[in-house]
Design an enzyme around this catalytic site. Structure first.
Site, PDB file in Angstrom:
ATOM      1  CD  GLU A 126      -3.002  -1.048   2.258  1.00  0.00           C
ATOM      2  OE1 GLU A 126      -4.076  -1.643   2.104  1.00  0.00           O
ATOM      3  OE2 GLU A 126      -2.716  -0.425   3.300  1.00  0.00           O
ATOM      4  CG  HIS A 242      -8.885   6.748   2.406  1.00  0.00           C
ATOM      5  ND1 HIS A 242      -8.875   6.567   1.031  1.00  0.00           N
ATOM      6  CD2 HIS A 242      -8.295   5.646   2.932  1.00  0.00           C
ATOM      7  CE1 HIS A 242      -8.306   5.413   0.758  1.00  0.00           C
ATOM      8  NE2 HIS A 242      -7.946   4.827   1.879  1.00  0.00           N
ATOM      9  NE  ARG A 288      -4.391   5.662   3.810  1.00  0.00           N
ATOM     10  CZ  ARG A 288      -5.028   4.862   4.645  1.00  0.00           C
ATOM     11  NH1 ARG A 288      -5.424   5.317   5.828  1.00  0.00           N
ATOM     12  NH2 ARG A 288      -5.283   3.603   4.326  1.00  0.00           N
ATOM     13  CG  HIS A 349      -9.772   6.921   6.504  1.00  0.00           C
ATOM     14  ND1 HIS A 349     -10.780   5.999   6.295  1.00  0.00           N
ATOM     15  CD2 HIS A 349      -8.621   6.198   6.647  1.00  0.00           C
ATOM     16  CE1 HIS A 349     -10.270   4.776   6.316  1.00  0.00           C
ATOM     17  NE2 HIS A 349      -8.965   4.864   6.528  1.00  0.00           N
ATOM     18  NE  ARG A 384      -4.497   5.187  10.100  1.00  0.00           N
ATOM     19  CZ  ARG A 384      -4.912   4.347   9.154  1.00  0.00           C
ATOM     20  NH1 ARG A 384      -4.234   3.232   8.909  1.00  0.00           N
ATOM     21  NH2 ARG A 384      -5.995   4.614   8.446  1.00  0.00           N
TER      22      ARG A 384
END
Length: 538
Positions: A126, A242, A288, A349, A384
């Protein structure tokens, strides 16, 4: 302005129940911690809805852990520190990357069935990960599988009692020691539950924003009640949006997993142009915060409300096998993931900040612990890393239980007393209207892009909603709104204090990262106000 308690109640006149350990909330943090704690304690789990209602249930991507022979804890550590933009605690991250693998084995032992390929865990990659280290289940239903397995185990455990549809109004403290909680039953009656330890596993604050991937229960209850009780609250300015939630007429903001980009999907603007090369060398797999702001920039430049996620160049078989739930969900709205570009836009998110804890999950209030999204362990920093949230919950859940097992039983008498505000007025405006107003304020002034004038305006408008703190309330939706307002004020105030741009916090009036001044945490405390914790260079 924010009171110590949400209700006027004589604590000493309420019935009292004794348990060893009180766990507030469900999800992976609550379920895992309760199961581990039950090995040596009688546990009470309190959920305001049910064991199946949590952010974990909707987690698609997976759980990050060092499993592959090609991977090392040092690689995972460096990836996490890089994504955290200088605010991670290296000590906390070191705990995460070295203890995560054992935590995954615990999940397997509790019945979680991760996807297997060729006799080994199937691993994907990811955004901002240098290695394939994301375990998943049923393709893109990892969270649901974890909740299924853990909830079945918890319900069958004779040492775990579960109270669904109960609301924890406030923590009860005595001389900076948490001695229990004030609970409202489904019929409106209230009682005190005493315990030698209380663990907040109440999730995040997604409902601060009108557009979110979080369920309706994500109202920041644990963070708000901890703040009222006098705990340190840290890094509330860092709200992760997100990058890719479904943005389509008639459809809710459904999460389109980071793993779709991990498997090769492109981002295109409405002109059909790939654009991430303009913003980051890792393209679609950038952190992100970078991807989310890039999408917003493209939307502004092209005067659009969305961009496209394109995975049509990958095989249809792979897409359907790897993302069966996303595929089926999009199909219900006439969108075929294998042949159509999917319209997406950022949505709130994850809260990186929360109740500040040490490496054993204990807060600044003795015998009060926090685990999962409501906590601030130091792992996530300013942004994060994808799929570290589930890992954090199990790693620190284990540590919390080890600390609880070392505690002596609580033997003191209940000496806590309510400080009555003599509340007499009922809320005037319907709570649904006030909640929507709050969400609009947060989107407008404390969203992806912020500035001092807007944040001050936001605090002013949020202040006009504060009559809830002086009102007589007894309904879950009123408690939730009071908690949301508390978290909104903390988030907006922290965002105004931090005069730089870092990770998920972006200030238009301070566009640069400033390590010389701002490599530190913003810590807010109801009794002591603002304090700052310096982060040492690693």
């Amino acid at each position: 302005m924010i009171p110590r308690y949400l209700v006027d109640e004589q604590l000493e006149e309420l019935p009292v129940l004794h348990k060893d350990v009180i766990v507030i909330g469900a999800g992976i943090a609550g379920l895992f911690t309760a199961i581990k704690a039950s090995e040596r304690n009688d546990v009470l789990m309190i959920t305001k809805k049910s064991l199946l209602d949590s952010n974990t249930r909707y987690a698609q991507g997976g759980i990050a852990a060092v499993i592959s022979e090609d991977d090392k804890p040092e690689y995972h550590l460096q990836d996490t520190l890089a994504a955290g933009a200088g605010l991670c605690s290296e000590e906390a991250v070191d705990v995460l990357v070295h203890e995560g693998t054992e935590g995954v084995q615990d999940l397997v032992g509790m019945g979680t069935k991760f996807d297997i390929e060729n006799g080994e865990f199937a691993l994907t990659k990811e955004g901002a990960h240098s290695q394939r280290r994301i375990l998943h289940a049923n393709g893109d239903a990892t969270g649901y599988e974890i909740v299924r397995a853990l909830s079945e185990k918890a319900v069958a455990n004779p040492r775990i009692e579960v109270w669904d549809d109960h609301f924890v109004i406030d923590l009860v403290t005595d001389d900076n020691v948490c001695v229990g909680v004030l609970v409202q039953k489904p019929d409106g009656q209230r009682l005190i539950v005493r315990g030698k330890a209380t663990v907040l596993c109440s999730g995040g604050t997604g409902q601060l924003y009108r557009y979110t991937t979080n369920p309706e229960v994500a109202t920041g209850d644990g963070i708000a009640m901890a703040y009222r009780a006098g705990a340190d609250i840290r890094d509330m300015e860092f709200v992760q949006f997100h990058p890719t939630s479904l943005c389509y007429p008639g459809a809710p903001r459904f999460l389109i997993s980071e793993a779709v980009r991990g498997e090769g999907a492109y981002l295109r603007n409405i002109r059909g142009e790939r654009f991430m090369a303009k913003y980051h060398e890792q393209l679609e797999l950038a952190p992100r915060d970078v991807v989310a702001r890039a999408i917003v920039s493209e939307m502004e430049e092209t005067k659009s409300t969305f961009v496209y996620l394109d995975v049509t160049h990958e095989s249809a078989e792979m897409v359907k096998h790897r993302f069966p739930n996303i595929y089926q969900y999009c199909l219900t709205y006439g969108l075929d993931l294998t042949t159509d570009w999917i319209p997406v836009a950022p949505a709130a998110h994850y809260m990186m900040g929360g109740v500040s804890t040490d490496l054993n999950g204990e807060t600044s209030i003795s015998r009060l612990f926090a685990c999962g999204e409501c906590s601030s362990t130091g792992v996530h920093g300013a942004n994060r890393l994808a799929s570290n949230s589930l890992s954090e919950a199990i790693v620190f859940g284990r540590r919390i239980v080890e600390r609880i097992n070392a505690l002596e039983p609580m033997d003191r008498e209940l000496r806590a007393h309510m400080h009555s505000l003599s509340r007499t007025d009922a809320p005037i405006q319907a709570v649904v209207e006030k909640r929507l107003k709050l969400q609009k304020i947060m989107v407008r002034y404390a969203g992806l892009k912020r500035n001092a004038n807007g944040l001050r305006k936001g605090l002013e408008e949020l202040g006009r909603l504060s009559s809830i703190f002086r009102s007589v309330i007894a309904k879950r939706e009123d408690y939730e709104f009071a908690n949301l307002l508390t978290c909104a004020l903390l988030t907006t105030e922290a965002a105004l204090i931090r005069e730089e741009s870092r990770g998920a916090h972006s200030r238009e009036d301070f566009p640069n990262r400033d390590d010389e001044i701002w490599r530190k945490h913003v810590v807010l405390n109801r009794e002591h106000g603002l304090t700052e914790e310096r982060v040492e260079y690693v």
